[in-house]
Design a protein around this motif. Structure first.
Motif, PDB file in Angstrom:
ATOM      1  N   LEU A  32     -16.287  -2.846  -9.868  1.00  0.00           N
ATOM      2  CA  LEU A  32     -14.824  -2.898  -9.795  1.00  0.00           C
ATOM      3  C   LEU A  32     -14.175  -2.030 -10.870  1.00  0.00           C
ATOM      4  CD1 LEU A  32     -12.297  -4.148  -8.480  1.00  0.00           C
ATOM      5  CD2 LEU A  32     -12.541  -6.098 -10.048  1.00  0.00           C
TER       6      LEU A  32
ATOM      7  N   GLN B  26     -14.086   1.025 -13.916  1.00  0.00           N
ATOM      8  CA  GLN B  26     -14.582   2.198 -14.631  1.00  0.00           C
ATOM      9  C   GLN B  26     -14.031   2.097 -16.052  1.00  0.00           C
ATOM     10  OE1 GLN B  26     -14.359   6.138 -12.650  1.00  0.00           O
ATOM     11  NE2 GLN B  26     -13.329   5.047 -10.969  1.00  0.00           N
TER      12      GLN B  26
ATOM     13  N   SER C 121      -5.594   2.414  -7.096  1.00  0.00           N
ATOM     14  CA  SER C 121      -6.269   2.586  -8.385  1.00  0.00           C
ATOM     15  C   SER C 121      -5.341   2.072  -9.477  1.00  0.00           C
ATOM     16  CB  SER C 121      -6.591   4.064  -8.640  1.00  0.00           C
ATOM     17  OG  SER C 121      -7.445   4.584  -7.636  1.00  0.00           O
TER      18      SER C 121
ATOM     19  N   GLU D 288      -9.508  -0.390  -7.255  1.00  0.00           N
ATOM     20  CA  GLU D 288     -10.413  -0.020  -8.339  1.00  0.00           C
ATOM     21  C   GLU D 288      -9.609  -0.095  -9.630  1.00  0.00           C
ATOM     22  OE1 GLU D 288     -11.853   3.964  -8.091  1.00  0.00           O
ATOM     23  OE2 GLU D 288      -9.863   4.887  -8.174  1.00  0.00           O
TER      24      GLU D 288
ATOM     25  N   ARG E  27     -10.255  -7.707  -4.230  1.00  0.00           N
ATOM     26  CA  ARG E  27     -10.951  -6.742  -5.089  1.00  0.00           C
ATOM     27  C   ARG E  27     -11.563  -5.600  -4.299  1.00  0.00           C
ATOM     28  NH1 ARG E  27     -13.823 -11.818  -7.785  1.00  0.00           N
ATOM     29  NH2 ARG E  27     -11.953 -12.705  -8.770  1.00  0.00           N
TER      30      ARG E  27
ATOM     31  N   PRO F  14     -10.434   3.204  -2.077  1.00  0.00           N
ATOM     32  CA  PRO F  14      -9.604   2.022  -2.337  1.00  0.00           C
ATOM     33  C   PRO F  14      -8.145   2.292  -2.002  1.00  0.00           C
ATOM     34  CG  PRO F  14     -10.187   3.103  -4.398  1.00  0.00           C
ATOM     35  CD  PRO F  14     -10.953   3.809  -3.314  1.00  0.00           C
TER      36      PRO F  14
END
Length: 671
Positions: free
Chosen positions: A63, A65, A7, A37, A33, A4
């Motif tokens: 998407l 965590q 983050s 992340e 998106r 990505p």
């Protein structure tokens, strides 16, 4: 797995109901998106924060965590957890009660990539009465550093940061601090970064003051932790920045902001022994890290704080903080005393014989706050006319006078002009609770540019505009123009000024990046010819020998009677035809080529300038302008474009016999 671009790391502790808006603002980012992340860490919440994180993760598979852990006691551990799992090219730390503008990440990412910078600050906006840093967001800064800008005055980590920089220096947030822990992390990033960018033209981050008072910074009490961080930051600066102006600039921030916050809590400390211990630590810090060069740089109240601490005057220090708190609560400032050409702030113990604090500690001669606004500026004929207001906050205005100053940028030559006072009865009513008034702070002035200097013309140059406010012998010069009447534009206005039978150019424009007013005399940056345009040339359908020229100008004012279309045939042969206005900013001219001598004639716009010369702008050749023919005196004549770039007409007589023979030869060749 695709890496990505960004983050987004969010540590959350009892963040409901604010968390919902925070997460929504991230998933709705314009960057998309697929390019981000979202790493969230529930730091032992008990209010449904963890459930809300899981709800979003389920709604947007792949998407998020989500990590859950026991409460760590501060924001460092959740942020470090996020860094350990981040894969993005950049990281962005977002507090769980704040939210992003829709285009924030896209704009910051674009700024970083375009300028190859490691850190990007996005403009911050306070919500619900929370204050937000502002001095570093006055303008976009594509590439800067901590020494050339004010970025160091915001040391929170709520920024876009190149992850490679973090990992290269093995940076993590220090544990064991409930507040100010981010300064060590962000300070090191700043010092190690290969370039810092600032996005100031878009509201990127909204920082929220919680109704429950749950913001970590405001809810953490005590001076001790703040002094510990202050000592660590001073050590960091002294280790990485050599002694000198650069170091003093960073240290100024720590004494002005961080020592101030420590003293707020020290003054409230109920334990006398702990209060004395913390005070002695501050005193020891200043004894080793407060050189005279820094003393001259900090503001007056910081200078007084340091002076009292170094003199071990604890009671006076607490009294100063109480006085300052009352001023801040009331939105006022201490009175200012003007003596001769110096100004002094009337903070506690000023000229108190028992305390013996020298006047230089209170000297604010270079720091008196000014208020000013440009309301109008134009050039009418040869007269520069300007209106506005300017005053010095908290100073008596009875004998104040205002001058307009024009200072040439390169030579520093300056000329001063008087102004006429204009009544401003409401000025000052909205600050200092109306304690001061500035009823005659308005001004107007007119300067005849043709007679401005010893009866003669203002010389060629870039003349920066200042307003000088004088009270007694004290004078403060204010660079003027960046604060303007709402709705008053930033457009450059270029004028052709008549000086007898001569003309000269004068332009009013606003500098970049500071947006101040400057007068350009003599086309140093703004060319008159660039404001003249020909949109169309064509031959008249009724008179074949007549060239019709249509154009426009983007000058603020133009002596149209002087603008002309000129044909130049060389050897002193010219034809000049005045234009006729055909609209607000347009003109036309009908140019007869019937009487021109045979040869090549270049076509240009012509505007008389200085001492017999002129502004001349070649007319561009147009592809749809073809040949034309007409009879004059029984002879067939012609005019034809002779160049593909600038318009040059070849004029002559058609040789009929030769033309007929050429035509016959062409016909014979075909049979």
């Amino acid at each position: 797995m695709t890496t990505p671009d960004i983050s987004v790391i969010i540590g959350a502790y009892n963040a409901m109901p604010y968390l919902t808006k925070t997460l929504t603002s991230v998933v709705e980012q314009s960057i998309g998106r697929d390019r981000i992340e979202i790493i969230t860490v529930n730091d032992g919440s008990t209010d449904g924060t963890g459930e809300e994180l899981e709800r979003f993760a389920a709604q947007y598979p792949g998407l998020f965590q989500v990590f859950h852990q026991e409460n760590s006691g501060g924001p460092s551990a959740p942020r470090n957890k996020g860094l350990d799992h981040a894969r993005g090219k950049f990281v962005f730390f977002l507090d769980a009660d704040d939210y992003l503008g829709e285009e924030a990440l896209e704009r910051m990412f674009t700024m970083a990539e375009r300028n190859k910078t490691d850190v990007v600050l996005g403009k911050m906006v306070g919500v619900n009465g929370r204050g937000a840093p502002s001095s570093m967001f006055l303008r976009n800064q594509p590439r800067t550093d901590v020494f050339k800008s004010r970025v160091y005055w915001t040391l929170n980590p709520l920024k876009l940061i190149r992850r490679e920089l973090i990992e290269k220096h093995k940076l993590r947030f220090p544990l064991g601090y409930k507040t100010a822990e981010d300064q060590l992390f962000t300070g090191m990033l700043y010092l190690k970064a290969d370039g810092i960018s600032v996005v100031a033209d878009y509201d990127c981050l909204y920082i929220v003051k919680r109704d429950d008072g749950g913001n970590t910074t405001t809810s953490t009490r005590g001076a001790e932790v703040r002094i510990r961080v202050l000592e660590l930051m001073v050590d960091l600066v002294e280790k990485h920045v050599p002694a000198g102006p650069d170091r003093d600039g960073l240290m100024n921030r720590h004494l002005t902001v961080d020592m101030f916050h420590a003293l707020i809590h020290l003054a409230r400390e109920s334990d006398p022994e702990l209060q004395r211990k913390n005070y002695d630590e501050l005193r020891a810090l200043l004894k080793r890290s407060y050189p005279d060069s820094l003393k001259a740089r900090v503001n007056a109240i910081t200078r007084l704080r340091c002076e009292l601490i170094l003199r071990d005057m604890l009671e006076e220090t607490i009294e100063l903080e109480n006085v300052d708190r009352r001023h801040r609560s009331a939105g006022t400032q201490p009175d200012v005393l003007v003596e001769g050409d110096r100004a002094y702030t009337r903070l506690p113990f000023f000229r108190d014989p028992e305390r013996g604090v020298p006047d230089e500690i209170y000297d604010v001669t270079k720091a008196v706050q000014d208020r000013h606004r440009l309301d109008s500026v134009t050039i009418d004929g040869s007269r520069l006319a300007m209106t506005g207001h300017a005053y010095l906050r908290g100073l008596p205005q009875e004998d104040a006078t205002t001058e307009l100053v024009l200072r040439e940028r390169d030579t520093k030559v300056e000329h001063r002009f008087p102004t006429t006072a204009v009544a401003t009865p409401d000025l000052g009513a909205k600050e200092d609770r109306g304690k001061y008034s500035y009823p005659m702070a308005g001004f107007s002035t007119e300067i005849d540019l043709t007679k401005a200097v010893d009866g003669g013309r203002l010389p060629k140059g870039l003349w920066d505009v200042f307003v000088a406010v004088r009270i007694q012998d004290y004078v403060k010069e204010i660079r003027f123009g960046h604060k303007r009447l709402p709705g008053f534009g930033e457009k450059t206005e270029t004028y052709v000024v008549a000086d007898g039978e001569e003309n000269f150019a004068a332009a009013l424009y606003y500098t970049q990046p500071y947006n101040n007013l400057t007068l350009d005399v003599g086309e140093n940056k703004h060319k008159v010819a660039d404001k003249l345009h020909v949109e169309r040339t064509r031959w008249s359908t009724e008179i074949p020998s007549q060239l019709e020229v249509e154009g426009s100008w983007k000058l603020a004012a133009l002596p149209v009677s002087a603008l002309a279309v000129r044909l130049d045939g060389g050897r002193g042969r010219t034809l000049t035809v005045p234009v006729t206005p055909s609209g607000a900013n347009s003109f036309k001219a009908n140019v007869s080529v019937d009487g021109l001598a045979p040869g090549s004639w270049s076509v240009s716009l012509w505007l008389p300038s200085q001492r017999g010369s002129a502004w001349s702008k070649p007319v561009t050749s147009q592809s749809d302008l073809k040949n034309t023919r007409w009879f004059r005196g029984g002879l067939l004549r012609y005019a034809a474009p002779a160049s593909r770039s600038r318009l040059v007409l070849r004029v002559g007589r058609v040789a009929i016999v030769k033309a007929v023979l050429r035509r016959l030869r062409r016909l014979a060749a075909k049979t």
